[in-house]
Enzyme design. Structure first.
Site, PDB file in Angstrom:
ATOM      1  N   ASN A 104       0.868  -1.176   0.000  1.00  0.00           N
ATOM      2  CA  ASN A 104       0.000   0.000   0.000  1.00  0.00           C
ATOM      3  C   ASN A 104       0.906   1.227   0.000  1.00  0.00           C
ATOM      4  O   ASN A 104       1.501   1.551   1.024  1.00  0.00           O
ATOM      5  CB  ASN A 104      -0.886  -0.048   1.259  1.00  0.00           C
ATOM      6  N   GLU A 108      -6.628   4.584   7.922  1.00  0.00           N
ATOM      7  CA  GLU A 108      -6.466   6.024   7.626  1.00  0.00           C
ATOM      8  C   GLU A 108      -7.724   6.590   6.984  1.00  0.00           C
ATOM      9  O   GLU A 108      -8.053   7.763   7.177  1.00  0.00           O
ATOM     10  CB  GLU A 108      -5.219   6.227   6.743  1.00  0.00           C
ATOM     11  N   GLU A 138      -5.148  -5.012  10.685  1.00  0.00           N
ATOM     12  CA  GLU A 138      -4.103  -4.012  10.883  1.00  0.00           C
ATOM     13  C   GLU A 138      -4.363  -3.268  12.192  1.00  0.00           C
ATOM     14  O   GLU A 138      -5.142  -2.309  12.215  1.00  0.00           O
ATOM     15  CB  GLU A 138      -4.109  -3.015   9.723  1.00  0.00           C
ATOM     16  N   GLY A 168       2.764   2.160  10.739  1.00  0.00           N
ATOM     17  CA  GLY A 168       3.712   3.251  10.562  1.00  0.00           C
ATOM     18  C   GLY A 168       4.451   3.635  11.825  1.00  0.00           C
ATOM     19  O   GLY A 168       5.135   4.660  11.873  1.00  0.00           O
ATOM     20  N   LYS A 224       0.132   4.264  -0.276  1.00  0.00           N
ATOM     21  CA  LYS A 224      -0.511   5.442   0.331  1.00  0.00           C
ATOM     22  C   LYS A 224      -0.257   6.674  -0.555  1.00  0.00           C
ATOM     23  O   LYS A 224      -0.201   6.537  -1.770  1.00  0.00           O
ATOM     24  CB  LYS A 224      -0.014   5.630   1.770  1.00  0.00           C
ATOM     25  N   SER A 249       3.657  -2.233  10.301  1.00  0.00           N
ATOM     26  CA  SER A 249       5.118  -2.302  10.465  1.00  0.00           C
ATOM     27  C   SER A 249       5.702  -3.666  10.070  1.00  0.00           C
ATOM     28  O   SER A 249       6.640  -4.139  10.712  1.00  0.00           O
ATOM     29  CB  SER A 249       5.518  -1.907  11.896  1.00  0.00           C
ATOM     30  N   HIS A 292      -9.284   1.058   5.032  1.00  0.00           N
ATOM     31  CA  HIS A 292      -7.998   1.230   5.708  1.00  0.00           C
ATOM     32  C   HIS A 292      -8.196   2.173   6.904  1.00  0.00           C
ATOM     33  O   HIS A 292      -8.998   3.103   6.838  1.00  0.00           O
ATOM     34  CB  HIS A 292      -6.960   1.800   4.729  1.00  0.00           C
TER      35      HIS A 292
END
Ligand code: PGA
Length: 256
Positions: free
Chosen positions: A9, A96, A165, A171, A11, A211, A94
């Protein structure tokens, strides 16, 4: 036997020439592959990555879509458009998107259904916040987020992948321990079983994301219920991403 899927991904990273170089490196290395490989560039570059990956084992996915088939939805992109530029996959939900764009389970269920209707395979992302884990709510949160499958029939499940996730691992450099990952994946498989029965639950892939790096990929992918990885930061350069794909190939061999 579930085939491992290693998904990158990207992003909101990589300009056209960077994405082209990366996808060329991947496509050049993997004309075919024992595991499935997917890259999800930002939408302006889907066409150019489609061109560089055509004929290779590298598949193309979008990071998001809107559920309506077409129309007056400024700034949005529909499933037909994604298919048209060569996508076969789309990520939905996701963290985010949930966190920064207010996407909630009801909307996500519509997006999942729209992706499937347009012939795309869908990666539905779920995962708890740190506060939720600390409050012992991980399973309740995951159960609630599985409502993203509300409109998905048993027949359509062949085109669904779940990605676990944990938000606190995305991240941050903090990875879920293999035990934490395996436990959450087993719980999610149980959720699939209660919704769709044993056969579909054991055929559906559940990816881990948060991660994932070259040095922890093999251990994570070796867990019995971890069927792949959704990789952010480590998918932005060829070497670490290739190392994760290679770990996937090794895990696949061990599991078969
Ligand atoms: P990360 O991102 O690998 O950079 O933690 C994972 C993701 O958000 O899919």
């Amino acid at each position: 036997m579930r085939r491992i899927l290693v998904a990158g991904n990207w992003k909101m990273n990589l300009l056209q020439n960077q994405g082209a170089a990366l996808s060329q490196a991947l496509a050049g290395k993997y004309a075919s592959c024992a595991v499935e490989i997917l890259v999800c560039p930002a939408s302006p570059y889907l066409s150019s990555v489609a061109t560089t990956t055509r004929g290779s084992a590298v598949q193309l996915g979008a990071q998001n879509l809107y559920f309506a088939p077409q129309g007056a939805f400024t700034g949005e992109v529909c499933g037909d458009m994604l298919k048209d530029v060569g996508c076969t996959w789309v990520l939905v939900g996701h963290s985010e998107r949930r966190q920064f764009f207010g996407e909630h389970d009801e909307l996500l269920a519509k997006k999942v259904a729209a992706g499937l209707q347009h012939g795309l395979k869908v990666v539905l992302c779920v995962g708890e916040l740190l506060a939720e884990r600390q409050a012992g709510q991980t399973e309740a949160v995951l159960e609630k987020q599985m409502a993203g499958l509300a409109q998905v029939s048993a027949e359509q499940m062949a085109n669904i992948v779940i990605a676990y996730e944990p938000v606190w691992a995305i991240g941050t450099g903090v990875t879920a321990s293999t035990e934490q990952a395996q436990q959450a994946h087993a719980f999610l498989r149980g959720q699939l079983k209660s919704r769709y029965g044993e056969a579909i639950a054991s055929a559906t892939r559940i990816l881990y994301g948060g991660s994932v790096k070259a040095d922890n990929a093999l251990e994570l992918l070796s867990q019995p219920d971890v069927d792949g990885a959704l990789v952010g930061g480590a998918s932005l350069k060829a070497d670490p991403f290739i190392a994760i794909i290679e770990a996937g190939i090794q895990a696949q061999t061990q599991k078969s």
